[in-house]
Design an enzyme around this catalytic site. Structure first.
Site: not given
Ligand code: GAR
Length: 209
Positions: A106, A108, A135, A144
């Site tokens: 994942n 995060h 991360s 997480d």
């Molecule tokens: C990313 O910033 C990721 O780190 C976060 O959502 C965004 C997705 O962006 N993930 C979380 O918050 C997980 N809990 P994307 O759809 O443009 O890749």
């Protein structure tokens, strides 16, 4: 090449970074499926445009276990060996997580172990931190909290907003995730992991005496 299914819920910019990195010469993995809990996710359109198979199933009105089972089936049908969560905003059931233990990553948006959960950017700014970041970690039952495989820092400016920081962290994520995923699927043969799986399987077998 390692076969990777990418799970998304939204924009899919990390999925795009993973996908295009997989098109470079000598890539260590290929994206065999993009799957989403939101049929309207922008990520699906991009995957389709690039000829990557997609699967979408709205989670609304479904039991979590049933939704996970459908996602599981889609990943299996695609022959996925790994799952990369990329902005997948659903918590997976313990049995799904157990099934993919050591094979699910994942990304995060914080420098773990700081700020698991939501609103990571606002929390980092409110704490007066000089940097935020992202991360990549293995997914375990504790949200997480799995082993961190790689991190990238992003500076927090004096006048920072959560949205501004989120945008820059996203750009940094696109550098981090493809590299960490490629390194992970190329890691040397993992004897300890295999032994653990054999033990778990043996324990799950019915008693024969
Ligand atoms: C990313 O910033 C990721 O780190 C976060 O959502 C965004 C997705 O962006 N993930 C979380 O918050 C997980 N809990 P994307 O759809 O443009 O890749």
């Amino acid at each position: 090449k390692a076969r990777v299914a990418v799970f998304v819920s939204g924009r899919g910019s990390n999925m795009a970074a993973l996908l295009y990195a997989s098109r470079l010469p000598d890539a260590a993995y290929e994206v065999v499926l993009v799957a989403s809990n939101d049929p309207a996710a922008q990520a699906l359109a991009l995957a389709t445009a690039e000829g990557v198979p997609t699967f979408a199933l709205a989670h609304r009105g479904m039991a979590r276990a049933d939704h996970d089972a459908a996602m599981e089936q889609a990943a299996r049908d695609a022959g996925a060996e790994y799952i990369a969560l990329a902005g997948y905003m659903r918590i997976l059931t313990p049995s799904f997580v157990a099934h993919w233990a050591g094979r699910m990553l994942n990304i995060h948006p914080s420098l773990l172990p700081k700020y698991p959960g939501l609103d990571t950017h606002a929390r980092a700014i409110a704490a007066g931190d000089s940097e935020g970041g992202a991360s990549v970690h293995l997914v375990t039952e504790d949200l997480d909290m799995g082993e961190v495989l790689g991190r990238i820092p992003v500076a927090i400016r004096p006048d920072e907003t959560a949205d501004g920081l989120a945008e820059r962290v996203r750009l940094a994520e696109h550098q981090l995730y493809p590299r960490v995923l490629a390194d992970y699927v190329s890691r040397p043969y993992d004897a300890a992991w295999l032994l653990e799986r054999v033990r778990a399987l043996a324990l799950a077998l019915p008693e024969t005496h």
